[in-house]
Design an enzyme around this catalytic site. Structure first.
Site, PDB file in Angstrom:
ATOM      1  N   HIS A 500       1.022  -1.256   0.008  1.00  0.00           N
ATOM      2  CA  HIS A 500       0.101  -0.002   0.096  1.00  0.00           C
ATOM      3  C   HIS A 500       0.908   1.186   0.071  1.00  0.00           C
ATOM      4  O   HIS A 500       0.663   2.065  -0.978  1.00  0.00           O
ATOM      5  CB  HIS A 500      -1.071  -0.200   1.217  1.00  0.00           C
ATOM      6  CG  HIS A 500      -2.049   1.242   1.381  1.00  0.00           C
ATOM      7  ND1 HIS A 500      -3.016   1.181   0.786  1.00  0.00           N
ATOM      8  CD2 HIS A 500      -1.412   2.495   1.852  1.00  0.00           C
ATOM      9  CE1 HIS A 500      -3.589   2.409   1.075  1.00  0.00           C
ATOM     10  NE2 HIS A 500      -2.621   3.023   1.653  1.00  0.00           N
ATOM     11  N   GLU A 501       1.696   1.272   0.822  1.00  0.00           N
ATOM     12  CA  GLU A 501       2.609   2.492   0.843  1.00  0.00           C
ATOM     13  C   GLU A 501       3.372   2.619  -0.199  1.00  0.00           C
ATOM     14  O   GLU A 501       3.615   3.980  -0.655  1.00  0.00           O
ATOM     15  CB  GLU A 501       3.284   2.425   2.316  1.00  0.00           C
ATOM     16  CG  GLU A 501       2.532   2.414   3.728  1.00  0.00           C
ATOM     17  CD  GLU A 501       1.699   3.823   3.564  1.00  0.00           C
ATOM     18  OE1 GLU A 501       1.836   4.554   2.823  1.00  0.00           O
ATOM     19  OE2 GLU A 501       0.654   3.420   4.382  1.00  0.00           O
ATOM     20  N   HIS A 504       1.532   4.497  -2.799  1.00  0.00           N
ATOM     21  CA  HIS A 504       1.666   5.886  -2.848  1.00  0.00           C
ATOM     22  C   HIS A 504       2.889   6.519  -3.212  1.00  0.00           C
ATOM     23  O   HIS A 504       3.290   7.250  -3.913  1.00  0.00           O
ATOM     24  CB  HIS A 504       1.548   6.284  -1.022  1.00  0.00           C
ATOM     25  CG  HIS A 504       0.126   6.359  -0.708  1.00  0.00           C
ATOM     26  ND1 HIS A 504      -0.642   7.061  -1.023  1.00  0.00           N
ATOM     27  CD2 HIS A 504      -0.391   5.769   0.560  1.00  0.00           C
ATOM     28  CE1 HIS A 504      -1.993   6.994  -0.326  1.00  0.00           C
ATOM     29  NE2 HIS A 504      -1.593   5.927   0.713  1.00  0.00           N
ATOM     30  N   HIS A 507       3.108   6.620  -6.747  1.00  0.00           N
ATOM     31  CA  HIS A 507       2.482   7.867  -7.237  1.00  0.00           C
ATOM     32  C   HIS A 507       3.131   9.106  -6.992  1.00  0.00           C
ATOM     33  O   HIS A 507       3.197  10.268  -8.033  1.00  0.00           O
ATOM     34  CB  HIS A 507       1.254   7.973  -6.335  1.00  0.00           C
ATOM     35  CG  HIS A 507      -0.014   8.906  -6.780  1.00  0.00           C
ATOM     36  ND1 HIS A 507      -0.900   9.521  -5.970  1.00  0.00           N
ATOM     37  CD2 HIS A 507      -0.253   9.435  -7.966  1.00  0.00           C
ATOM     38  CE1 HIS A 507      -1.773   9.989  -6.941  1.00  0.00           C
ATOM     39  NE2 HIS A 507      -1.496  10.371  -7.933  1.00  0.00           N
TER      40      HIS A 507
HETATM   41 ZN    ZN Z   1      -2.890   5.169   2.127  1.00  0.00          ZN
END
Ligand code: ZN
Length: 719
Positions: A500-501, A504, A507
């Site tokens: 998940h991290e 980011h 992104h």
């Molecule tokens: Zn998050």
């Protein structure tokens, strides 16, 4: 001239509330010329010179940054030349860089590796930074120049990103009150000030009442069902409160309380639940009912002053959802199947109660205990059996990085020659498939006292073509650090968090925009969790899982049956989880969609009526938060009218996961498409357009319902 956005990270309320007395920063300031924050870093990618920064550097660097920003902004506002896109809008984008740099480095390190001096700097600086924003936003000469460019924007021959930048500056200033007359601006400042103090008081009441609501038990037998470790913790909590020999059960912020999942004593369960949901609501020094009504009223007044029908309309306008109507339609689509599924789950639980001859009807304080019994009966599964297959280094290099390499062609090369702020931090240089340098990626895996809880991604340097900067991003996890020489074995949840991290992180690293305003994760709050959630899908993608999930001693691959069992439990109890979350979301929207003169006098009755209207008044599942302890929306502005954001982003995520699955999954072509349409675009385009460009359609709630096992067709029949 914008500061580090906070919208994609939990607020730092805890850090602000904790310390009461802290040592002041040492008096002798370092010579300004020695302060490494005052000059641009000469390290690769402008990596902060972590080894040279001292605590005493921050306050003077902030002061210098604020002075410099005011000087730069004044020069723009007072420029004798006629306003142009370059001398006004681009100049604003270039302004405040020193403050930006200091603020990013400080805030990131204050989260990741803080101390008493840094916490003091934080509380000293917060009001000054807020005041500086107001001074700039309410500068009439500056706004006149922005408005002049804005009015002529169609004739300036601007490219789409530049045009969007003009509109963005204009909108941000208007939303902050730049268009109001003197009297209204004075009223706005007064509203902001009163709201800030009401919100702080609300949060402190919740904290104090939650602490005061800890339940004391004298008789150990009443704790039957709790583990020895939980009982020992309760005894230790009692000793801290000078109640030796007793047991103290402390509450957490949510309506539901974790101990209810194992406490056998039904009367005690009921007592704890009632105390929890009555917090700040039934008299006493920490009652928040009047505060809720006053906050709602002032927010509605402020929205009206700025020309909006409600606070929700103001807040949602610049989100991905865009309009109050869109949010309402979305919630109306989700609520009925969620409640229907919760009712099916309740029927399963009642059957278990009846099979045990319980002789009572399911109540909120029974749910967790009996749901756990249903789960154990249905899925014989021990999560700890997974951990030997989730060794941290393998997860990171052979899982997270491997998936990114397969999708995007990028490679990660560890660098040992660059300074770090803590010896556990690792730095990787990331390269594109053609070998060109892309970014620096910091990985800070382990928990320590100087690091706040949870997991998050942070940008140290944002990508911007205007400034010629490439990204430096870091991910921060809180994995318990193993003793020297032992392997760090993760839970499945920690594996998902690493993916998940890093989502980011991608992104941030793939950002390919001109203006820093639009860089990377600087996107709306209800969009920012979309790419990160999508990246979680690769944790369980068969080729990826087979590559990293190997026994840390033997190297044997994880038995597929083990993974399947674990995945099967993921849909369990989703009716409950979705319903309690949506109920709180509806309460948030109901309050913030009110006009000022529609604010009621009875907090509790209003909330109950709002839930009834939405069909969400299912007594066994109370809202995750009742209004009087709903910190997300009342102890600050961060998630007001925005608690829906989490599930909104999950709709985009679930829909995109289905797109990947339908188009061959883990391929370079799919990765390039996601990178080109979403990951590289930041906020340089309308985010709804980014989603549509990737999937080819408007978001559909169906994939989310299927993922959570909430489709209406699911029926009552269960294995
Ligand atoms: Zn998050």
């Amino acid at each position: 001239m914008h500061l580090r956005p906070l919208h994609w990270r939990p607020a730092l309320v805890a850090a602000l509330l904790l310390p009461t007395r802290l040592p002041a920063a040492p008096a002798a300031p370092a010579l300004m010329t020695d302060n490494p924050l005052l000059t641009e870093s000469t390290l690769p990618y402008q990596l902060p010179p972590f080894d040279r920064i001292k605590d005493t550097d921050y306050a003077p660097a902030y002061e210098a940054g604020m002075v410099a920003e005011r000087r730069e902004v004044d020069a723009i506002a007072q420029n004798p030349e006629a306003p142009t896109f370059d001398n006004t809008i681009v100049a604003l984008e270039r302004s405040g860089r020193l403050l930006w740099r200091v603020d990013h480095i400080f805030s990131n390190l204050n989260d990741a590796n803080t101390d008493a001096v840094m916490l003091q700097v934080q509380s000293d600086l917060a009001p000054k930074l807020a005041a500086q924003r107001d001074v700039i936003h309410l500068n009439r000469a500056l706004f006149a120049r922005i408005e002049s460019v804005y009015d002529r924007r169609a004739q300036l021959g601007l490219d789409p990103e530049s045009l969007r930048l003009v509109e963005r500056y204009h909108r941000d200033f208007v939303r902050a009150g730049a268009r109001l007359g003197e009297a209204d601006q004075a009223r706005l400042r007064a509203l902001n000030a009163e709201l800030a103090s009401l919100e702080a008081a609300f949060g402190q009441n919740v904290l104090k009442e939650t602490n005061a609501s800890a339940v004391t038990i004298d008789d150990r037998a009443a704790l039957a069902g709790l583990s020895d470790a939980e009982i020992a913790a309760a005894a230790a909590a009692a000793r801290e409160e000078k109640k030796d020999g007793a047991f103290v059960l402390r509450l957490q912020n949510t309506s539901g309380q974790p101990v209810l999942a194992s406490l056998a004593n039904r009367a005690l369960r009921e007592r704890i639940q009632q105390i929890s949901v009555d917090r700040c609501r039934h008299g006493g020094p920490y009652d928040n009912r009047a505060t809720v009504l006053r906050i709602v009223r002032l927010r509605a007044e402020r929205a009206a002053l700025l020309g909006y029908p409600s606070h929700a309309a103001y807040e949602i306008e610049d989100q991905n959802a865009g309009t109050v109507d869109a949010v309402n339609r979305f919630l109306a689509q989700l609520a009925p199947p969620a409640v229907a599924n919760a009712r099916r789950e309740a029927a399963d639980i009642q059957a278990t109660i009846d099979a045990e001859h319980g002789g009572f009807a399911l109540a909120p304080w029974d749910w967790d205990l009996y749901a756990e019994k249903v789960r154990r009966a249905r899925y014989a599964f021990d999560e700890s059996a997974l951990r030997p297959y989730f060794e941290f280094n393998r997860v990171l290099l052979d899982g997270v990085f491997y998936a990114a390499q397969r999708l995007y062609g990028i490679t990660f090369k560890e660098r040992h020659d660059l300074p770090v702020y803590h010896p556990d931090v690792r730095i990787f240089e990331v390269f594109n498939e053609d070998g060109s340098p892309l970014a620096l990626f910091l990985v800070d895996p382990y928990a320590r006292p100087s690091k706040r809880g949870g997991a998050w991604m942070a940008g140290y340097v944002d990508q911007s073509a205007l400034l010629g900067t490439r990204p430096v991003v870091g991910i921060h996890l809180n994995i318990p650090k193993p003793p020297p020489g032992e392997a760090a074995l993760l839970t499945f949840d920690e594996v998902l968090t690493a993916f998940h991290e890093t989502g980011h992180g991608l992104h941030g690293m793939f950002s390919h925009v001109r203006y820093p305003m639009f860089s990377g994760t600087d996107v709306p709050r209800d969009f920012v969790e979309y790419p990160s959630q999508v990246n979680e899908m690769w944790a369980v993608w068969p080729e990826v899982t087979a590559h990293y999930a190997r026994h840390y001693r033997t190297g044997e691959p994880m038995p597929p049956a083990l993974l399947e069992k674990m995945l099967a439990t993921q849909k369990f109890n989703q009716g409950f989880a979705t319903t309690e979350y949506l109920a709180a979301t509806l309460v948030d929207q109901a309050w913030h969609q009110l006009a000022p003169d529609a604010v009621p006098a009875d907090e509790e009755a209003f909330e109950a009526a709002a839930l009834r209207r939405a069909g969400m008044d299912f007594p066994p599942v109370p809202p995750r938060y009742h209004s009087t302890y709903f910190n997300h929306v009342f102890s600050g502005e961060e998630y007001s009218a925005g608690y829906y954001s989490y599930i909104w982003a999950e709709v985009l995520d679930a829909d995109s996961v289905e797109w990947f699955k339908a188009h061959g999954g883990l391929t370079r072509a799919n990765g390039d498409r996601f990178r080109a349409t979403v990951l590289s675009r930041g906020d340089s385009e309308d985010t709804s357009g980014e989603f549509r460009a990737f999937t080819g359609h408007a978001p559909d709630v169906g994939p989310l319902l299927r993922r959570r096992g909430l489709e209406p067709a699911a029926g009552p029949a269960r294995p």
